[in-house]
Design a protein around this motif. Sequence first.
Motif, PDB file in Angstrom:
ATOM      1  N   ASN A  94      -6.087  -7.705   9.172  1.00 31.55           N
ATOM      2  CA  ASN A  94      -7.459  -7.617   9.700  1.00 31.55           C
ATOM      3  C   ASN A  94      -8.410  -7.011   8.674  1.00 31.55           C
ATOM      4  O   ASN A  94      -9.500  -7.526   8.435  1.00 31.55           O
ATOM      5  CB  ASN A  94      -7.478  -6.787  10.984  1.00 31.55           C
ATOM      6  CG  ASN A  94      -6.935  -7.574  12.160  1.00 31.55           C
ATOM      7  OD1 ASN A  94      -6.837  -8.802  12.099  1.00 31.55           O
ATOM      8  ND2 ASN A  94      -6.554  -6.885  13.211  1.00 31.55           N
ATOM      9  N   ALA A  95      -7.957  -5.919   8.045  1.00 30.02           N
ATOM     10  CA  ALA A  95      -8.820  -5.268   7.053  1.00 30.02           C
ATOM     11  C   ALA A  95      -9.075  -6.210   5.880  1.00 30.02           C
ATOM     12  O   ALA A  95     -10.201  -6.323   5.385  1.00 30.02           O
ATOM     13  CB  ALA A  95      -8.170  -3.970   6.580  1.00 30.02           C
ATOM     14  N   GLY A 107      -8.961  -9.473   5.952  1.00 30.08           N
ATOM     15  CA  GLY A 107      -9.793 -10.565   6.446  1.00 30.08           C
ATOM     16  C   GLY A 107     -11.267 -10.181   6.431  1.00 30.08           C
ATOM     17  O   GLY A 107     -12.130 -10.976   6.047  1.00 30.08           O
ATOM     18  N   GLU A 108     -11.554  -8.944   6.821  1.00 31.97           N
ATOM     19  CA  GLU A 108     -12.942  -8.475   6.818  1.00 31.97           C
ATOM     20  C   GLU A 108     -13.498  -8.402   5.397  1.00 31.97           C
ATOM     21  O   GLU A 108     -14.650  -8.718   5.146  1.00 31.97           O
ATOM     22  CB  GLU A 108     -13.030  -7.081   7.445  1.00 31.97           C
ATOM     23  CG  GLU A 108     -13.034  -7.094   8.949  1.00 31.97           C
ATOM     24  CD  GLU A 108     -13.002  -5.677   9.521  1.00 31.97           C
ATOM     25  OE1 GLU A 108     -13.519  -4.748   8.878  1.00 31.97           O
ATOM     26  OE2 GLU A 108     -12.438  -5.527  10.626  1.00 31.97           O
ATOM     27  N   LEU A 109     -12.642  -7.988   4.458  1.00 29.67           N
ATOM     28  CA  LEU A 109     -13.105  -7.822   3.081  1.00 29.67           C
ATOM     29  C   LEU A 109     -13.292  -9.154   2.362  1.00 29.67           C
ATOM     30  O   LEU A 109     -14.180  -9.300   1.531  1.00 29.67           O
ATOM     31  CB  LEU A 109     -12.095  -6.979   2.277  1.00 29.67           C
ATOM     32  CG  LEU A 109     -12.048  -5.481   2.546  1.00 29.67           C
ATOM     33  CD1 LEU A 109     -10.825  -4.869   1.880  1.00 29.67           C
ATOM     34  CD2 LEU A 109     -13.322  -4.832   1.987  1.00 29.67           C
ATOM     35  N   ASN A 133     -13.031 -12.487   3.855  1.00 26.28           N
ATOM     36  CA  ASN A 133     -13.433 -13.659   4.653  1.00 26.28           C
ATOM     37  C   ASN A 133     -12.470 -14.835   4.546  1.00 26.28           C
ATOM     38  O   ASN A 133     -12.885 -15.955   4.238  1.00 26.28           O
ATOM     39  CB  ASN A 133     -14.836 -14.116   4.242  1.00 26.28           C
ATOM     40  CG  ASN A 133     -15.850 -13.022   4.414  1.00 26.28           C
ATOM     41  OD1 ASN A 133     -15.843 -12.337   5.446  1.00 26.28           O
ATOM     42  ND2 ASN A 133     -16.680 -12.803   3.417  1.00 26.28           N
ATOM     43  N   ASN A 160      -4.317 -16.952   8.969  1.00 25.03           N
ATOM     44  CA  ASN A 160      -5.523 -17.601   8.462  1.00 25.03           C
ATOM     45  C   ASN A 160      -5.373 -19.092   8.220  1.00 25.03           C
ATOM     46  O   ASN A 160      -6.292 -19.723   7.740  1.00 25.03           O
ATOM     47  CB  ASN A 160      -5.954 -16.933   7.148  1.00 25.03           C
ATOM     48  CG  ASN A 160      -6.170 -15.438   7.313  1.00 25.03           C
ATOM     49  OD1 ASN A 160      -6.727 -15.020   8.310  1.00 25.03           O
ATOM     50  ND2 ASN A 160      -5.701 -14.663   6.360  1.00 25.03           N
ATOM     51  N   LYS A 171      -9.049   0.234   5.064  1.00 28.41           N
ATOM     52  CA  LYS A 171      -9.518   0.655   6.381  1.00 28.41           C
ATOM     53  C   LYS A 171      -8.351   1.206   7.219  1.00 28.41           C
ATOM     54  O   LYS A 171      -7.249   0.662   7.166  1.00 28.41           O
ATOM     55  CB  LYS A 171     -10.126  -0.560   7.087  1.00 28.41           C
ATOM     56  CG  LYS A 171     -10.823  -0.241   8.381  1.00 28.41           C
ATOM     57  CD  LYS A 171     -11.442  -1.504   8.950  1.00 28.41           C
ATOM     58  CE  LYS A 171     -12.102  -1.206  10.295  1.00 28.41           C
ATOM     59  NZ  LYS A 171     -12.686  -2.421  10.872  1.00 28.41           N
TER      60      LYS A 171
END
Lengths: 77, 509
Positions: free
Chosen positions: B181-182, B184-186, B188, B216, B332
């Motif tokens: 998740n972390a 993915g946020e960083l 995209n 993903n 994160k």
Amino acid sequence: MQDVLDILTEIKPEFDFSDSSDFIADGMLDSFDIINLCDLLEEKYNVTIDGLDILPENFTSLNSIQSLIIKSKGESK
Amino acid sequence: MNIINLLEYFETTVNHNADKIAVRHNDTKIDFKELKNYSMKLGTYLSAMFKDSVNIPIAVFLPKEINIVIADLGIMYSSNHFVNLDVKTPIERINNILKTVKPMVIVTSSAYVANLTGLSIPLVIIDEIELHNVIIDDEVLLKKRSRLIDTDPFCIINTSGSTGTPKGVVLNHRSFIDFMNASGELFNFDGSEIIGSLSPVVFDIFEFELCMMMRNASELILLDAFLAAFPARLLECLVKNNVNFIFWVPSIMVNIANLGLLDKMELPNLRLVWFAGEVFPTKQFTMWYDKLPAAVFVNLYGPIEITLDCTYYIVKERPDENEPLPIGIPYKNTDIMILNDNNNICHIGEEGELCVRGSSLAMGYYNNLEKTMSSFVQNPLNTMYPELIYRTGDIAYLREDGNIIFKGRKDSLIKHMGYRIELGEIEHVVENDLKLVDYCCAVYNSEKREIVLFYENQDELSVGDFRKNIGRRLPSYMIPTEYIKLDVLPRNTNGKIDRLLLKDKINNM
């Protein structure tokens, strides 16, 4: 040819390279060994091996390594 | 969505990408729906063998091919966790791992059965069980999964141990979910990633790549291990497969740079380059940086015990060739504490041990409470309630700009060709298992990048004798290159062999 065999045996004394028909398929040389081998060949034969020639097919047998040295000699001059 | 199990990601991905290719290996490929189908069949098959059992380790003895992806996911579908083994590791070491992990069964293929003779653990031979004929039992699989929680194990990764037996790090779903998740946020991630997977299946990077595929819908290109020795061919494979994301150890990237291949070959598709596991020498790094001006480079850091990586540094400007690349800032939901010898937080610039706090911590070492309790310890700054931190044994300091700089190790752990090696394991094997010499001490020559073994013994042994014998117990990357006999090994005041002195000797010759 004997010189190449000696160098290989120096790197991997636990293997009998004269007994293998394909050093790569037989798993005798890993990435660390290939780097070492190229360094030793370059030193011994006073050649520069082009990175583009460091391909599996050039390291399968004594003959292929010998051919690589000859090719490198031609290109180094 | 509150995810408990990584398979939930996979199932959502399959629903939206049924016909997309999930994994390619040379001329073979599998799409998402097929991969799910075969994994569920294997999950059903394993569940039929061991009815209600969940959270039990299942070993996998397969090379890097599509079958290992099916095996790992199939084991997940059976609500158990996988333990990938290296098919090139000598059987004695495999045995050591199996003795500790005690898997319920080993998934392998007919080509590798011969390597496993004499074991008392049942084998599931993936190409002989007629997987296509297995009828998926959805109900059983879902019922088993409903019993799992997010801190149940996803996999076990074995790493070198100083007492001669590898340690099995137990990693759970939660920590991978957090990391994914972390990340993915960083970055995209959106499924357009084509990943050039070069890591051995026993590395945590391989598990990361599986998660990229599952979460993903990224495509995995499985690259054969021998390609690491032939960088020109390796780069050709990247181009041929349109690879745009690699996560490699620096050794191979340094080799590519040193061979001048970056000047001779084009890598038009690469847009994201991650590396971890070793220090990337800045000189060779800048060669990559200059070659790919449009790519994003990320230096990651973290031992297996904190699940993949706990810090990252996105390279935003060309680094000074004389400065080390920082390992960056914490991920994160991760707290990095650099502690000095008094267990106080180091001030800026002060070196101390890097310790990690967060849900990324592994569950511990499988079947090894003693080792677990010595590395996963109570947070010394919290005396009010139980809270674990992981002491990495790595020395680091915080720079003024907020980035962390890695300095080295407290102990005798080294990184060689991307592998994490306890030098003590080599010494244990040479002295105690093989009894080749009376005393020995392994040190790392960091310039020549080779392991050197000093030894004390009546007779001198040939390099061949050493290598032949050690090769029966340890994988080739752990066999020392140079062997030096001394009349007596230097001892410190406690009578212990003075490793530091020998290390200095070899690195200042």
